[in-house]
Design an enzyme around this catalytic site. Structure first.
Site, mmCIF file in Angstrom:
data_model
loop_
_atom_site.group_PDB
_atom_site.id
_atom_site.type_symbol
_atom_site.label_atom_id
_atom_site.label_comp_id
_atom_site.label_asym_id
_atom_site.label_seq_id
_atom_site.Cartn_x
_atom_site.Cartn_y
_atom_site.Cartn_z
ATOM 1 N N ASP A 175 32.358 -4.421 -11.653
ATOM 2 C CA ASP A 175 32.821 -5.555 -12.438
ATOM 3 C C ASP A 175 34.344 -5.539 -12.505
ATOM 4 O O ASP A 175 34.976 -4.473 -12.415
ATOM 5 C CB ASP A 175 32.264 -5.482 -13.867
ATOM 6 C CG ASP A 175 30.754 -5.675 -13.913
ATOM 7 O OD1 ASP A 175 30.222 -6.329 -12.999
ATOM 8 O OD2 ASP A 175 30.124 -5.167 -14.857
ATOM 9 N N ARG A 176 34.936 -6.704 -12.704
ATOM 10 C CA ARG A 176 36.394 -6.811 -12.770
ATOM 11 C C ARG A 176 36.997 -5.796 -13.755
ATOM 12 O O ARG A 176 37.979 -5.121 -13.440
ATOM 13 C CB ARG A 176 36.801 -8.226 -13.207
ATOM 14 C CG ARG A 176 38.307 -8.408 -13.321
ATOM 15 C CD ARG A 176 38.655 -9.648 -14.126
ATOM 16 N NE ARG A 176 38.366 -10.883 -13.423
ATOM 17 C CZ ARG A 176 39.239 -11.500 -12.617
ATOM 18 N NH1 ARG A 176 40.454 -10.984 -12.426
ATOM 19 N NH2 ARG A 176 38.902 -12.619 -12.023
#
Length: 303
Positions: free
Chosen positions: A143-144
């Site tokens: 995930d970012r």
């Protein structure tokens, strides 16, 4: 009759690795290893970003080293290429794979027609400096706002081989997570079935088999201050948002994870870090293991 020429070991460009045996400062260590003959020449190597410690560029000459750390000396050309990477550093690279340490805030791969400088896009640019035909392929994503170890392939063939056999070739996936509240159990197992709402992009968990993806996480508590707890989570399965959903399931959402119930954000990021991945190398079959140090802020928030 001429004697056959002796083969001499050839040092790979940009691949000088030195293992720290005892606590010392970086400059003294490099002097003892005879990397350069003088303190000034070593300081020049440091200032150019040619020295990494456990995959992170270190320019501070009095940086304290501890036993087991790996100091790597890059040639100047390789250092210049790596210095162009933003929000990530290369932990390992060979002819088939690249393993990176990604910072929180960097997107793994673009969604749709986004023009953001993702980890994938940066590595493609990096690889094409060597050969314009080179391409990089994402093997798995983070995930970012999750930091840590991430794996890429240098060919479609290697990517497919690893993804198709992921369950068998991956031997270890460990995350470190900072969660809300005081986790009472010292260790535990979380098991559920996950389904994703395609409109909200939120993953939902069910304790019973509802046709979703079976997900299993194992955790152990590292420390707690009563307000937050630091956990080590080992994945038995690797599903989208698995740790984030499972932490919410036990009433201890990941710090900063508003999507799954967190009400605090001490660090202005997600309290989730991909610490370790171990897998069978796609060409040698050897089990290789890569780690990323847990961000210090994870520890300071559980003092």
């Amino acid at each position: 009759m001429k004697k056959p020429m002796k083969k001499t070991a050839k040092k790979k460009e940009g691949k000088v690795n030195l293992v720290v045996k005892e606590e010392t400062e970086l400059l003294d260590f490099l002097l003892n290893q005879k990397v350069k003959s003088s303190r000034n020449s070593i300081k020049s190597v440091l200032s150019r970003g040619q020295v990494t410690v456990d995959g992170k560029v270190v320019k501070q000459f009095n940086y304290t080293l501890t036993p087991g750390q790996v100091v790597k000396i890059e040639d100047n050309k390789a250092a210049q290429k790596q210095s162009e990477l933003v929000g990530m550093s290369i932990l390992h690279e060979d002819d088939h794979i690249i393993v990176v340490d990604k910072e929180a805030g960097i997107l793994s791969i673009a969604a749709g027609h986004q023009k953001e400088m993702t980890a994938h896009r940066q590595l493609n640019i990096y690889a094409k400096q060597e050969n314009p035909n080179n391409r990089i392929f994402v093997v798995h994503r983070l995930d970012r706002d999750t930091s840590g170890v991430m794996l890429f392939a240098k060919s479609e063939e290697v990517k497919q081989k690893m993804q198709q056999n992921w369950k068998n070739i991956v031997k270890e996936r460990i995350y470190t997570t900072l969660v809300e509240g005081d986790v009472k159990e010292e260790a535990g197992k979380i098991e559920s079935w996950l389904t994703e709402n395609t409109k909200s992009f939120k993953v939902h968990s069910s304790p019973r088999d509802n046709g979703g993806q079976h997900a299993v996480s194992h955790y152990k508590k590292l420390r707690s201050n009563g307000v937050t707890s630091l956990l080590e989570v080992q994945l038995e399965t690797g599903r989208k948002n698995q740790i984030r959903v499972h932490m919410a399931d036990i009433g201890h959402p990941v710090v900063g994870d508003k999507k799954y119930g967190s009400t605090v954000n001490y660090m202005k990021r997600l309290g989730l870090h991909a610490t370790t991945i171990a897998f069978e190398h796609p060409t040698t079959g050897e089990v290789v293991r890569f780690t990323s140090p847990v961000p210090k802020v994870f520890y300071t928030k559980t003092k």
